[in-house]
Design a protein around this motif. Structure first.
Motif, mmCIF file in Angstrom:
data_model
loop_
_atom_site.group_PDB
_atom_site.id
_atom_site.type_symbol
_atom_site.label_atom_id
_atom_site.label_comp_id
_atom_site.label_asym_id
_atom_site.label_seq_id
_atom_site.Cartn_x
_atom_site.Cartn_y
_atom_site.Cartn_z
ATOM 1 N N PRO A 126 39.495 -23.833 54.497
ATOM 2 C CA PRO A 126 39.786 -22.449 54.090
ATOM 3 C C PRO A 126 40.205 -22.327 52.632
ATOM 4 C CG PRO A 126 40.716 -22.888 56.252
ATOM 5 C CD PRO A 126 40.180 -24.199 55.748
ATOM 6 N N GLU A 127 41.050 -23.258 52.149
ATOM 7 C CA GLU A 127 41.504 -23.169 50.762
ATOM 8 C C GLU A 127 40.357 -23.377 49.781
ATOM 9 O OE1 GLU A 127 43.129 -27.090 52.530
ATOM 10 O OE2 GLU A 127 42.846 -24.998 53.127
ATOM 11 N N LEU A 128 39.349 -24.170 50.166
ATOM 12 C CA LEU A 128 38.180 -24.333 49.310
ATOM 13 C C LEU A 128 37.360 -23.048 49.256
ATOM 14 C CD1 LEU A 128 36.993 -27.921 50.348
ATOM 15 C CD2 LEU A 128 38.218 -27.258 48.273
ATOM 16 N N LEU A 129 37.265 -22.363 50.389
ATOM 17 C CA LEU A 129 36.553 -21.090 50.419
ATOM 18 C C LEU A 129 37.267 -20.036 49.580
ATOM 19 C CD1 LEU A 129 35.491 -20.957 54.184
ATOM 20 C CD2 LEU A 129 34.119 -21.652 52.205
ATOM 21 N N PHE A 130 38.610 -20.053 49.608
ATOM 22 C CA PHE A 130 39.369 -19.144 48.748
ATOM 23 C C PHE A 130 39.098 -19.468 47.277
ATOM 24 C CE2 PHE A 130 42.114 -18.020 52.410
ATOM 25 C CZ PHE A 130 42.228 -16.663 52.180
ATOM 26 N N GLY A 131 38.993 -20.755 46.953
ATOM 27 C CA GLY A 131 38.692 -21.144 45.579
ATOM 28 C C GLY A 131 37.328 -20.662 45.136
ATOM 29 N N LEU A 132 36.331 -20.783 46.014
ATOM 30 C CA LEU A 132 34.994 -20.293 45.690
ATOM 31 C C LEU A 132 34.973 -18.771 45.554
ATOM 32 C CD1 LEU A 132 32.789 -22.564 47.991
ATOM 33 C CD2 LEU A 132 32.944 -22.641 45.491
ATOM 34 N N ALA A 133 35.741 -18.088 46.411
ATOM 35 C CA ALA A 133 35.843 -16.626 46.296
ATOM 36 C C ALA A 133 36.467 -16.242 44.963
ATOM 37 C CB ALA A 133 36.674 -16.069 47.454
ATOM 38 N N ALA A 134 37.450 -17.032 44.512
ATOM 39 C CA ALA A 134 38.046 -16.782 43.194
ATOM 40 C C ALA A 134 37.002 -16.917 42.099
ATOM 41 C CB ALA A 134 39.204 -17.752 42.948
ATOM 42 N N GLY A 135 36.099 -17.904 42.237
ATOM 43 C CA GLY A 135 35.030 -18.079 41.259
ATOM 44 C C GLY A 135 34.073 -16.901 41.238
ATOM 45 N N LEU A 136 33.747 -16.364 42.410
ATOM 46 C CA LEU A 136 32.848 -15.212 42.485
ATOM 47 C C LEU A 136 33.488 -13.979 41.849
ATOM 48 C CD1 LEU A 136 30.262 -13.869 43.469
ATOM 49 C CD2 LEU A 136 31.346 -13.545 45.698
ATOM 50 N N PHE A 137 34.745 -13.701 42.187
ATOM 51 C CA PHE A 137 35.447 -12.585 41.561
ATOM 52 C C PHE A 137 35.582 -12.799 40.052
ATOM 53 C CE2 PHE A 137 37.241 -11.625 45.871
ATOM 54 C CZ PHE A 137 36.856 -10.296 45.916
ATOM 55 N N ASN A 138 35.794 -14.056 39.649
ATOM 56 C CA ASN A 138 35.917 -14.367 38.230
ATOM 57 C C ASN A 138 34.618 -14.060 37.493
ATOM 58 O OD1 ASN A 138 36.955 -15.517 35.785
ATOM 59 N ND2 ASN A 138 35.957 -17.438 36.285
#
Length: 315
Positions: A147-159
């Motif tokens: 889950p924390e990796l998916l949150f990191g990828l979501a941060a990249g998309l929003f970024n």
């Protein structure tokens, strides 16, 4: 005097400041809640940047400049919440690696929004960088989608969405301090109810045991936290101002996208130096590929242009 390298230099200062912000956020995430840390990470830099307008003249977003401000505020809220969530569970380098996947999405977003054509060299560099990111975030065989990796990828998309909007805003008539200041202030307003509710439930420093790790010199925990928050705010301001300058001079956001990955290199230095964590061989290979992609993207187009300019004129 040629100014071709100015966007590159501004971007490097921005990524160094961004890595310092990530390091400070990692330390503060052990003390402050995600909601409170995100709120202060927006409010304090916004106060500094809008304070600059008292010397240059107040400028408010209106008309066509209002929409990029609103969209970017929403994007940075999503990006920071996801980033801080992953940062509380992963190491500094792992979180920043996933956050830095944003440039991989930038050409796609530009293609969808502005119909910007893909540049073959940019696509090659982003592909090379993607391999480096995979090596950094996991192993050559793949990534375990926790889950924390998916949150990191979501941060990249929003970024990525935030960077595309920032590029458009940097091309507008709104000064950098005004554009970024109002974006951050609106983001702080969005998070204010959640941060206020969290503070009423847990207080400003919810974990006194973890907070003791912040004590240094003769400063107590609240003073140390304040010093780190102010340093974080200054790093964030530096990141936004220099990145706006870089985007103002660049032709497209994709042109500078691979340079965002230098944030990883600085983060590795912070982690090895401050957190005393060694690097595995696959992570070193990942860093090497990212450096190679950055060098190719930065210097090959200039060498090609110089070759065209020095070639004999047709008769």
């Amino acid at each position: 005097m040629p100014s071709d390298l100015r966007p590159v230099l501004f971007m490097l200062v921005s990524t160094f400041s961004l890595s310092a912000s990530g390091m400070l956020a990692k330390v503060l995430s052990d003390v402050l809640s995600i909601e409170m840390l995100a709120f202060l990470r927006f409010l304090l830099p916004a106060t500094i940047m809008l304070g600059m307008l008292t010397f240059t003249g107040w400028v408010f977003p209106t008309g066509r400049t209002l929409r990029p401000v609103i969209i970017r505020a929403l994007c940075i809220v999503g990006s920071q919440i996801c980033f801080l969530t992953s940062l509380s569970k992963l190491s500094l380098v792992e979180s920043i690696v996933l956050f830095s996947t944003g440039p991989l999405f930038i050409p796609v977003l530009e293609k969808l929004i502005d119909k910007t054509p893909f540049n073959s060299l940019t696509v090659f560099n982003l592909g090379l960088t993607f391999v480096g990111v995979v090596l950094q975030a996991g192993s050559p065989t793949g990534i375990d989608l926790r889950p924390e990796l998916l949150f990191g990828l979501a941060a990249g998309l929003f970024n990525a969405a935030s960077q595309v909007t920032m590029f458009r805003g940097a091309k507008s008539d709104l000064p950098s301090a005004a554009f970024n200041g109002w974006c951050f202030m609106l983001a702080a307003v969005i998070l204010m109810p959640v941060a206020a509710l969290n503070m009423m439930q847990y207080g400003f420093l919810p974990d006194d045991t973890a907070a003791q790790a912040l004590t240094f010199a003769n400063l107590n925990v609240p003073q140390t936290t304040l010093v780190l928050l102010l340093t974080l705010a200054c790093s964030t301001v530096s990141t936004q101002m220099f990145r706006s300058k870089a985007y103002r001079l660049a032709k497209t956001g994709s042109e500078l996208a691979p340079l965002i990955f230098t944030n990883l290199l600085f983060a590795v230095i912070w982690q090895v130096w401050l957190f005393d964590e060694s690097l595995a061989a696959h992570k070193i290979w990942g860093i090497s590929l990212i450096v190679l992609a950055t060098l190719i993207n930065t210097f090959v187009p200039r060498w090609l242009n110089q070759g065209k300019e020095t070639s004999p004129a047709h008769s």
